[in-house]
Motif scaffolding. Structure first.
Motif, PDB file in Angstrom:
ATOM      1  N   VAL A  29      36.177  22.850 -64.152  1.00  0.00           N
ATOM      2  CA  VAL A  29      36.458  23.929 -65.908  1.00  0.00           C
ATOM      3  C   VAL A  29      37.490  23.866 -66.597  1.00  0.00           C
ATOM      4  N   PHE A  30      38.024  22.587 -66.482  1.00  0.00           N
ATOM      5  CA  PHE A  30      38.450  21.597 -67.604  1.00  0.00           C
ATOM      6  C   PHE A  30      37.874  20.781 -68.396  1.00  0.00           C
ATOM      7  N   LYS A  31      36.589  19.992 -67.293  1.00  0.00           N
ATOM      8  CA  LYS A  31      35.832  19.232 -68.201  1.00  0.00           C
ATOM      9  C   LYS A  31      34.406  20.341 -68.414  1.00  0.00           C
ATOM     10  N   LYS A  32      34.997  21.178 -68.405  1.00  0.00           N
ATOM     11  CA  LYS A  32      33.923  21.834 -70.020  1.00  0.00           C
ATOM     12  C   LYS A  32      34.935  22.216 -70.902  1.00  0.00           C
ATOM     13  N   LEU A  33      35.895  22.501 -70.445  1.00  0.00           N
ATOM     14  CA  LEU A  33      36.951  23.157 -71.825  1.00  0.00           C
ATOM     15  C   LEU A  33      37.018  21.360 -72.533  1.00  0.00           C
ATOM     16  N   ILE A  34      37.419  20.585 -72.220  1.00  0.00           N
ATOM     17  CA  ILE A  34      37.467  19.301 -72.146  1.00  0.00           C
ATOM     18  C   ILE A  34      36.806  19.122 -73.759  1.00  0.00           C
ATOM     19  N   GLN A  35      35.308  19.493 -73.282  1.00  0.00           N
ATOM     20  CA  GLN A  35      34.481  18.912 -74.059  1.00  0.00           C
ATOM     21  C   GLN A  35      33.918  19.963 -74.998  1.00  0.00           C
ATOM     22  N   THR A  36      34.526  20.902 -75.151  1.00  0.00           N
ATOM     23  CA  THR A  36      34.132  22.072 -76.526  1.00  0.00           C
ATOM     24  C   THR A  36      35.469  23.015 -77.120  1.00  0.00           C
ATOM     25  N   GLU A  37      36.886  22.805 -76.904  1.00  0.00           N
ATOM     26  CA  GLU A  37      37.770  23.159 -77.537  1.00  0.00           C
ATOM     27  C   GLU A  37      38.111  22.401 -78.417  1.00  0.00           C
ATOM     28  N   PRO A  38      38.685  23.273 -78.929  1.00  0.00           N
ATOM     29  CA  PRO A  38      39.415  22.206 -80.022  1.00  0.00           C
ATOM     30  C   PRO A  38      40.725  20.959 -79.875  1.00  0.00           C
ATOM     31  N   PHE A  39      40.448  20.300 -80.352  1.00  0.00           N
ATOM     32  CA  PHE A  39      41.518  18.721 -80.253  1.00  0.00           C
ATOM     33  C   PHE A  39      42.574  19.138 -79.641  1.00  0.00           C
ATOM     34  N   GLU A  40      43.859  20.304 -80.601  1.00  0.00           N
ATOM     35  CA  GLU A  40      45.403  20.664 -80.295  1.00  0.00           C
ATOM     36  C   GLU A  40      44.947  21.161 -78.624  1.00  0.00           C
ATOM     37  N   VAL A  41      44.024  21.958 -78.880  1.00  0.00           N
ATOM     38  CA  VAL A  41      43.546  22.766 -76.977  1.00  0.00           C
ATOM     39  C   VAL A  41      43.502  21.177 -76.222  1.00  0.00           C
ATOM     40  N   VAL A  42      42.669  20.304 -76.693  1.00  0.00           N
ATOM     41  CA  VAL A  42      42.075  19.483 -75.077  1.00  0.00           C
ATOM     42  C   VAL A  42      43.164  18.272 -75.464  1.00  0.00           C
ATOM     43  N   CYS A  43      44.736  18.414 -76.066  1.00  0.00           N
ATOM     44  CA  CYS A  43      45.516  17.677 -75.945  1.00  0.00           C
ATOM     45  C   CYS A  43      46.379  17.970 -74.607  1.00  0.00           C
ATOM     46  N   TYR A  44      46.141  19.361 -74.876  1.00  0.00           N
ATOM     47  CA  TYR A  44      47.796  20.473 -73.305  1.00  0.00           C
ATOM     48  C   TYR A  44      46.766  20.343 -72.477  1.00  0.00           C
ATOM     49  N   LEU A  45      45.444  20.426 -71.943  1.00  0.00           N
ATOM     50  CA  LEU A  45      44.580  20.664 -70.919  1.00  0.00           C
ATOM     51  C   LEU A  45      44.679  18.939 -69.968  1.00  0.00           C
ATOM     52  N   VAL A  46      44.237  17.659 -70.926  1.00  0.00           N
ATOM     53  CA  VAL A  46      45.089  16.862 -70.825  1.00  0.00           C
ATOM     54  C   VAL A  46      46.404  16.317 -70.466  1.00  0.00           C
ATOM     55  N   GLU A  47      47.057  17.506 -71.205  1.00  0.00           N
ATOM     56  CA  GLU A  47      48.791  16.586 -70.275  1.00  0.00           C
ATOM     57  C   GLU A  47      48.822  17.321 -68.898  1.00  0.00           C
ATOM     58  N   ILE A  48      48.196  18.312 -69.141  1.00  0.00           N
ATOM     59  CA  ILE A  48      48.100  19.297 -68.023  1.00  0.00           C
ATOM     60  C   ILE A  48      47.703  19.006 -66.459  1.00  0.00           C
ATOM     61  N   VAL A  49      46.750  18.539 -67.183  1.00  0.00           N
ATOM     62  CA  VAL A  49      45.917  17.771 -65.745  1.00  0.00           C
ATOM     63  C   VAL A  49      47.047  15.959 -65.684  1.00  0.00           C
ATOM     64  N   CYS A  50      47.251  15.351 -65.829  1.00  0.00           N
ATOM     65  CA  CYS A  50      48.505  14.338 -65.886  1.00  0.00           C
ATOM     66  C   CYS A  50      49.759  14.790 -64.971  1.00  0.00           C
ATOM     67  N   GLN A  51      50.357  16.046 -64.971  1.00  0.00           N
ATOM     68  CA  GLN A  51      51.041  16.516 -64.614  1.00  0.00           C
ATOM     69  C   GLN A  51      50.958  16.524 -63.126  1.00  0.00           C
ATOM     70  N   SER A  52      49.256  17.256 -62.524  1.00  0.00           N
ATOM     71  CA  SER A  52      49.508  16.806 -60.677  1.00  0.00           C
ATOM     72  C   SER A  52      49.863  16.199 -60.209  1.00  0.00           C
ATOM     73  N   ARG A  53      49.420  14.572 -61.707  1.00  0.00           N
ATOM     74  CA  ARG A  53      48.900  13.085 -60.182  1.00  0.00           C
ATOM     75  C   ARG A  53      48.799  13.025 -59.433  1.00  0.00           C
ATOM     76  N   SER A  54      47.597  14.133 -59.130  1.00  0.00           N
ATOM     77  CA  SER A  54      47.037  13.343 -58.384  1.00  0.00           C
ATOM     78  C   SER A  54      45.549  12.731 -58.198  1.00  0.00           C
ATOM     79  N   ASN A  55      45.250  12.086 -57.213  1.00  0.00           N
ATOM     80  CA  ASN A  55      44.319  11.017 -57.466  1.00  0.00           C
ATOM     81  C   ASN A  55      43.304  11.173 -57.179  1.00  0.00           C
TER      82      ASN A  55
END
Length: 871
Positions: free
Chosen positions: A456-482
């Protein structure tokens, strides 16, 4: 200066209309009270009155619940008008039935007179609250209330005369006629008020008439701090008030006889007590409330209660009275009567206007429900408790014990008033602050740990505006999983370079050893932003291999890449690497290319702990001061440096040049130096640099000290108070100059100079006084409402001024309220001249003075005005 004198509400033209309307309302209410009380007391025993308190309370509670659901949902003007017509019709019907012989109606008439009075005044004052804000209310409400008092006086003295011609039963028809006249008079007034009587909340309007929405109004007492504390005081006041009035009825019943005698006495009593009230209202009430403040004025009624019951207690102990009937003396009779008269006067002259003033300060959407919550829940509760007390306790204890209890409760009112003053300020501050949303975002971080979520994140990162993408990337990084790390590495190859740079920077915060090879590979990217972020991410790996890879980037052609490389390698342990970085930093700092210099200043802000870097920065600032101040990018990066607490010298240099900076740059500098104070720079050193002759420097320093939350010593507080008074004198002097320029000449250049003096000097002086108020307010509440003083909404501005009246240093705060409530340009020439020691000014002398002004814009306008005069 226009914005500082525009607190007057739109309801200013309606003050005398409300005066006349309340005149009629009070006339009808006093007439109705006298008739209902006289008819009840003449046909029944006094003990029935205590029982009627309970009945009145239950009926008031039921009626309040019904009205609670509609008062903030419909046009208040229409509600008031409908109430008046219904009230009049019911009274006409009662008048007819009484003449037929239904004397049993005297009992429900007593309750109806009380409940209709409550809702008549409640709707009237709620309408007034919607029109007149709390600041204007300080002066207008006592005047409006005086209209009611005047009506009460006339009808009170008219009642004995009317009773000589008509019976008490016949005057019920007059009561109905008065109410009908009020309705007729309010019809055109309601049209004149228009939409101002329909200031109900949109959110309340859309809600349905359900029990849940009724419950919201009831729970308002618990959620709103001012209402809850006001409810306690209101409960105490009415408990004591009802006990005192029962005592009053007792002595009247003992001394007087039939209904006409009682009604006549009550008419004279109400007349004389209303005269006292009227005298207070039209003479000193408004002045006292404005002078000592609304919350401090609340002390007057509890103090009056305390004095009255203290005297009665001493008298009862001296007489040894066990009960009213046991021993009635003329002294006791007149003491009780005078005590009730004093209470009536203080209640109507001080407590009632203040009580209504508080509701003008509250948000409109809770104003009606808040009043009903107190009038329809707290007051009935007080009545029920008072009734139970009268039935179960008063008859079993001595008169002295009963008075002692009432005296203790009166003292408790004083304590509660102290608490209200604090809660009033807290409540207003809460409303004036920016409210955070109640909406909570969905916790999406768990999605980053699953393959379905990453898809779901992959699709959103490729379609959502830049400000939303920055937030999504931050959320993914917070998990710190492999899985998340692998996902971001893979998707970085599928997005544009702008998003890739964000992903590289986000992965750099994880500091995972396995990512080092990824960052090294990214250094080969074609986009400079991606390379610069990769260099910053590699700075987390303090290894010789990384140093060797990054060192060549010191010679890269892109400024940001070189600056990031300097930051990455500037803290390395290897001396040769640090020296090479330092040399490149100096070269960029002193470069003629402003973009290189700006990038170098960014690097300085990151390497601020290095003393050699600080020296290089100070040397650069000394050489390029004017260029740094003039260029937006250089200025921004310079402030970034000083915000780290890097250089005291640069801070003092900039502060000393405050008069040469525009208001925007001064504000940015204040914010930067305030951050520097939090990072180690001592604001106390700036306090010694305050120069009373330089308004802008003084203003800047005080703002910095205020933002840094520095605790002042007693000597410093005295100095701040003196400075505030000096600034007020400067405002009067400059206001006189503005008045002379605008009144003695029609020249556009001279009027331009007057406007500039107002905008630059007078505004700065007012701002400085505000800084003084913030520094002298240990609660921090003044600081939180500063912006609201210029709010477009009159009620919001009034709320902010109410906060100033109830917290901090009273003397300084009153200087501020004077300027915001009354424009200096609106003062008469005699007033201004008296404040400038009678000094007479001419246009030429004013222009000559401002030709040498410290502020460049004021100086240029003065020179332009001078040249236009000579031409």
């Amino acid at each position: 200066m226009k914005e500082f004198g525009s607190v007057a509400p739109s309801g200013n033209n309606y003050k005398y209309r409300f005066f006349f309307l309340l005149f009629l309302c009070f006339s009808s209410v006093i007439l109705g009270d006298c008739l209902a009380e006289a008819l009840l007391l003449s046909h029944f025993q006094t003990t029935l009155v205590s029982k009627m308190y309970t009945v009145n309370a239950v009926l008031l509670f039921i009626c309040s619940i019904i009205i609670l659901a509609i008062i903030d949902r419909f046009n208040r003007g229409r509600i008031f008008l409908s109430f008046l017509f219904c009230h009049s019709g019911l009274l006409f019907l009662t008048w007819i039935l009484i003449h037929v012989g239904y004397t049993a109606l005297y009992v429900p008439l007593f309750s109806y007179a009380y409940i209709s009075k409550i809702f008549l005044f409640l709707m009237f004052w709620t309408l007034t609250n919607d029109i007149i804000d709390s600041r204007k209310a300080v002066k207008d409400f006592p005047v409006i209330a005086a209209g009611g008092t005047f009506g009460a006086i006339l009808i009170s003295f008219a009642i004995p005369g009317l009773l000589k011609v008509f019976s008490a039963q016949s005057l019920v028809g007059l009561w109905a006629g008065l109410v009908f006249c009020i309705a007729l008079i309010f019809i055109p007034m309601n049209k004149l008020l228009g939409k101002q009587t329909a200031q109900y909340s949109d959110s309340m309007r859309r809600t349905s008439f359900t029990f849940k929405n009724i419950q919201k109004g009831i729970t308002l007492l618990r959620s709103e701090p001012l209402l809850s504390h006001m409810a306690i005081l209101y409960f105490l006041i009415f408990f004591v008030l009802l006990n005192q009035h029962y005592l009053f009825y007792g002595v009247i019943k003992t001394q007087l006889g039939d209904a006409s005698t009682i009604a006549g006495f009550l008419g004279f009593f109400n007349g004389f007590s209303m005269i006292l009230t009227f005298i207070l209202q039209v003479t000193i009430a408004g002045l006292i409330i404005k002078r000592i403040g609304s919350t401090r004025s609340m002390f007057l009624l509890p103090v009056a209660f305390s004095l009255v019951f203290t005297f009665l207690l001493i008298l009862s102990l001296k007489l040894g009275v066990q009960s009213i009937a046991a021993q009635m003396s003329n002294l006791l009779f007149f003491s009780v009567v005078c005590g009730v008269g004093l209470r009536v006067a203080f209640f109507d002259a001080f407590f009632s206007p203040n009580f209504q003033l508080f509701f003008s300060s509250l948000p409109q959407e809770i104003r009606g429900r808040g009043k009903l919550a107190i009038e329809g829940i707290v007051k009935p509760s007080a009545m029920i408790v008072a009734s139970l007390w009268l039935l179960g306790v008063t008859s079993r204890v001595s008169f002295a014990v009963n008075i002692s209890v009432l005296l203790l409760l009166s003292l408790g009112m004083i304590v509660q008033t102290l608490r209200i003053r604090k809660k009033y300020t807290q409540s207003l501050t809460q409303y004036l602050r920016t409210f955070s949303s109640n909406l909570k975002m969905e916790d999406v971080s768990q999605l980053a740990s699953s393959s379905e979520g990453l898809a779901v994140f992959k699709k959103l990162i490729q379609t959502e505006p830049f400000e939303v993408v920055c937030y999504l990337v931050e959320i993914v990084c917070q998990s710190r999983s492999n899985e998340a790390i692998a996902f971001l590495k893979d998707i970085s190859l599928q997005v544009d370079t702008k998003v890739r740079a964000v992903i590289v920077a986000a992965l750099g915060t994880i500091q995972e050893p396995s990512l080092k090879s990824f960052f090294i590979e990214v250094l080969k990217d074609n986009d400079e932003r991606v390379i610069a972020n990769a260099i910053t991410s590699l700075a987390n790996y303090d290894e010789p291999e990384v140093d060797t890879i990054l060192l060549p980037f010191l010679k890269h052609g892109h400024n940001r890449i070189r600056a990031n490389t300097i930051v990455a390698l500037g803290n390395r342990t290897k001396e040769s690497v640090k020296r090479e970085c330092y040399n490149e930093l100096k070269r960029m700092l002193f470069s003629e290319d402003k973009w290189q210099c700006a990038s170098a200043l960014y690097a300085v802000s990151e390497l601020y702990n290095d003393s050699s870097v600080t020296l290089a920065f100070e040397s650069c600032f000394n050489k390029k001061r004017d260029a740094i101040i003039a260029d937006r990018n250089l200025w921004r990066q310079c402030l970034r440096v000083i915000s780290k607490g890097v250089s005291n010298w640069v801070v003092f240099d900039l502060v000393s040049r405050s008069s040469k900076l525009n208001s925007g740059k001064r504000r940015e500098m204040v914010n930067a130096v305030s951050l520097a104070c939090k990072n180690g720079f001592s604001s106390e050193t700036l306090a010694d640099a305050v120069d009373a002759t330089d308004s802008w420097m003084t203003n800047t320093i005080l703002k910095i000290i205020a933002n840094s939350n520095t605790r002042l010593s007693k000597e410093q507080e005295d100095a701040i108070l003196t400075l505030a008074n000096q600034e007020a004198q400067r405002i009067d002097k400059r206001s006189m100059a503005v008045h002379c320029l605008t009144s003695q000449s029609d020249s556009e250049s001279i009027h331009l100079l007057a406007e500039v003096i107002s905008e630059e000097h007078i505004t700065t002086h007012i701002d400085t006084i505000m800084c003084c108020a913030i520094l002298l307010d240990t609660s921090g509440q003044v600081k939180s409402i500063v912006r609201r003083l210029r709010h477009e909404n009159q009620h919001t501005r009034a709320q902010a001024l109410e906060v100033l009246d109830n917290t901090g240093n009273t003397k300084v705060n009153r200087l501020i309220t004077a300027f915001y409530e009354h424009s200096q340009q609106q003062r008469s020439p005699l007033q201004l001249k008296s404040k400038t020691n009678g000094q007479s000014l001419s246009i030429s002398s004013i222009i000559e003075e401002y030709c040498n002004d410290q502020n460049q814009w004021v100086r240029e306008c003065a020179l332009f005005a001078k040249s236009s005069i000579h031409q």
